[in-house]
Design a protein around this motif. Structure first.
Motif, PDB file in Angstrom:
ATOM      1  N   ASP A  43     -43.729   7.960  28.722  1.00 48.82           N
ATOM      2  CA  ASP A  43     -44.579   6.951  28.070  1.00 48.82           C
ATOM      3  C   ASP A  43     -43.988   5.553  28.151  1.00 48.82           C
ATOM      4  O   ASP A  43     -44.490   4.612  27.545  1.00 48.82           O
ATOM      5  CB  ASP A  43     -44.860   7.334  26.614  1.00 48.82           C
ATOM      6  N   GLY A  44     -42.900   5.409  28.914  1.00 53.34           N
ATOM      7  CA  GLY A  44     -42.346   4.081  29.170  1.00 53.34           C
ATOM      8  C   GLY A  44     -41.631   3.443  28.004  1.00 53.34           C
ATOM      9  O   GLY A  44     -41.561   2.220  27.921  1.00 53.34           O
ATOM     10  N   CYS A  45     -41.045   4.237  27.105  1.00 52.52           N
ATOM     11  CA  CYS A  45     -40.390   3.657  25.928  1.00 52.52           C
ATOM     12  C   CYS A  45     -39.117   2.892  26.280  1.00 52.52           C
ATOM     13  O   CYS A  45     -38.711   1.990  25.561  1.00 52.52           O
ATOM     14  CB  CYS A  45     -40.095   4.741  24.893  1.00 52.52           C
ATOM     15  N   GLY A  46     -38.444   3.276  27.362  1.00 52.72           N
ATOM     16  CA  GLY A  46     -37.254   2.553  27.799  1.00 52.72           C
ATOM     17  C   GLY A  46     -35.947   3.025  27.190  1.00 52.72           C
ATOM     18  O   GLY A  46     -34.895   2.446  27.470  1.00 52.72           O
ATOM     19  N   LEU A  47     -35.976   4.079  26.372  1.00 56.68           N
ATOM     20  CA  LEU A  47     -34.736   4.562  25.767  1.00 56.68           C
ATOM     21  C   LEU A  47     -33.738   5.033  26.823  1.00 56.68           C
ATOM     22  O   LEU A  47     -32.527   4.871  26.658  1.00 56.68           O
ATOM     23  CB  LEU A  47     -35.035   5.701  24.786  1.00 56.68           C
ATOM     24  N   CYS A  48     -34.246   5.600  27.916  1.00 58.50           N
ATOM     25  CA  CYS A  48     -33.346   6.039  28.986  1.00 58.50           C
ATOM     26  C   CYS A  48     -32.605   4.857  29.600  1.00 58.50           C
ATOM     27  O   CYS A  48     -31.430   4.963  29.966  1.00 58.50           O
ATOM     28  CB  CYS A  48     -34.120   6.815  30.048  1.00 58.50           C
ATOM     29  N   THR A  49     -33.271   3.729  29.702  1.00 55.44           N
ATOM     30  CA  THR A  49     -32.634   2.512  30.214  1.00 55.44           C
ATOM     31  C   THR A  49     -31.510   2.075  29.295  1.00 55.44           C
ATOM     32  O   THR A  49     -30.449   1.634  29.748  1.00 55.44           O
ATOM     33  CB  THR A  49     -33.670   1.381  30.346  1.00 55.44           C
ATOM     34  N   ALA A  50     -31.742   2.207  27.990  1.00 58.03           N
ATOM     35  CA  ALA A  50     -30.750   1.763  26.998  1.00 58.03           C
ATOM     36  C   ALA A  50     -29.452   2.556  27.082  1.00 58.03           C
ATOM     37  O   ALA A  50     -28.374   2.001  26.836  1.00 58.03           O
ATOM     38  CB  ALA A  50     -31.336   1.865  25.595  1.00 58.03           C
ATOM     39  N   VAL A  51     -29.540   3.852  27.422  1.00 57.01           N
ATOM     40  CA  VAL A  51     -28.340   4.690  27.376  1.00 57.01           C
ATOM     41  C   VAL A  51     -27.715   4.973  28.735  1.00 57.01           C
ATOM     42  O   VAL A  51     -26.608   5.504  28.797  1.00 57.01           O
ATOM     43  CB  VAL A  51     -28.637   6.038  26.675  1.00 57.01           C
ATOM     44  N   CYS A  52     -28.398   4.629  29.813  1.00 59.26           N
ATOM     45  CA  CYS A  52     -27.862   4.930  31.142  1.00 59.26           C
ATOM     46  C   CYS A  52     -26.627   4.071  31.428  1.00 59.26           C
ATOM     47  O   CYS A  52     -26.716   2.837  31.451  1.00 59.26           O
ATOM     48  CB  CYS A  52     -28.915   4.690  32.215  1.00 59.26           C
ATOM     49  N   PRO A  53     -25.452   4.676  31.682  1.00 56.20           N
ATOM     50  CA  PRO A  53     -24.234   3.895  31.927  1.00 56.20           C
ATOM     51  C   PRO A  53     -24.129   3.344  33.350  1.00 56.20           C
ATOM     52  O   PRO A  53     -23.235   2.549  33.643  1.00 56.20           O
ATOM     53  CB  PRO A  53     -23.116   4.914  31.666  1.00 56.20           C
ATOM     54  N   ALA A  54     -25.032   3.764  34.220  1.00 60.73           N
ATOM     55  CA  ALA A  54     -24.927   3.364  35.630  1.00 60.73           C
ATOM     56  C   ALA A  54     -26.078   2.479  36.094  1.00 60.73           C
ATOM     57  O   ALA A  54     -26.180   2.169  37.273  1.00 60.73           O
ATOM     58  CB  ALA A  54     -24.865   4.612  36.505  1.00 60.73           C
ATOM     59  N   ALA A  55     -26.956   2.070  35.169  1.00 60.95           N
ATOM     60  CA  ALA A  55     -28.130   1.264  35.527  1.00 60.95           C
ATOM     61  C   ALA A  55     -28.927   1.925  36.645  1.00 60.95           C
ATOM     62  O   ALA A  55     -29.335   1.285  37.610  1.00 60.95           O
ATOM     63  CB  ALA A  55     -27.716  -0.153  35.938  1.00 60.95           C
TER      64      ALA A  55
END
Length: 202
Positions: A43-55
């Motif tokens: 759903d595009g919330c972006g939480l995965c972006t917030a926690v990904c250590p490798a961008a």
């Protein structure tokens, strides 16, 4: 709807030496499995972006540009697209480091008033990150982040214009050309990879 994908060329599991599942663990929609994103479930919330250590998360939204626009605002306010058409799709990409970088320069306000009903997992994440950031700001003697509710601006009615015959055909020609260009641009799928560490260094 904003969708995500994972660039396995950057993901920490690419060489088999790391066992990272942060994006999978935080996803409230369970849209990530085996380092692949289920586009229907995301759903595009972006939480995965917030926690990904490798961008390694690719998204159709340019978060770096969104933060740049926020820094140009007076007062400085972060909000989602439900509060303002110019806001980001969702604020889930934020973390305490990004909030700190904005709040230490100028007072920062954050509108998460719609998050609890829209995306409870994002609301819980942002509450956690804002609290951690505010604790650090208070210890540093700096102004803490204010939580606000931004009222959406009412739509502006369009005023009809009187157009002469010759001007009408000129306008029609230009609007057709512009319309075709907009359609062509809409077919181009853009994706951005937001590296929070690189943005903070810059």
């Amino acid at each position: 709807m904003e969708k995500r994908s994972i660039d396995l060329g950057r993901c920490l599991v690419r060489d088999g030496k790391a066992d990272c599942h942060r994006c999978e663990e935080i996803c409230p929609q369970r849209a990530i499995a085996s380092h692949a994103v289920d586009q229907e479930a995301c759903d595009g919330c972006g939480l995965c972006t917030a926690v990904c250590p490798a961008a390694a998360i690719e998204a159709p939204e340019d978060y770096a540009e969104a933060l740049k626009k926020t820094m140009a605002l007076t007062p400085q306010v972060l909000m989602c697209g439900k509060a303002s058409p110019g806001g980001v799709h969702c604020l889930g990409f934020l973390d305490r480091r990004l909030l700190w970088s904005l709040a230490t320069k100028r007072p920062l306000s954050l509108d998460i008033s719609r998050c609890e009903s829209c995306r409870p997992a994002v609301f819980a994440w942002l509450q956690q990150e804002v609290t951690a950031c505010n604790d650090a700001l208070a210890r540093a003697g700096k102004k803490t982040i204010a939580l606000v509710h931004v009222k959406p601006a009412p739509p502006q009615p369009k005023k009809p214009r009187k157009v002469e015959r010759r001007s009408f055909f000129q306008a029609l020609f230009h609007s057709t050309a512009e319309g075709l260009q907009e359609i062509a641009e809409a077919q181009i799928e853009r994706s951005f990879r937001f590296d929070a560490s690189a943005w903070l260094r810059k």
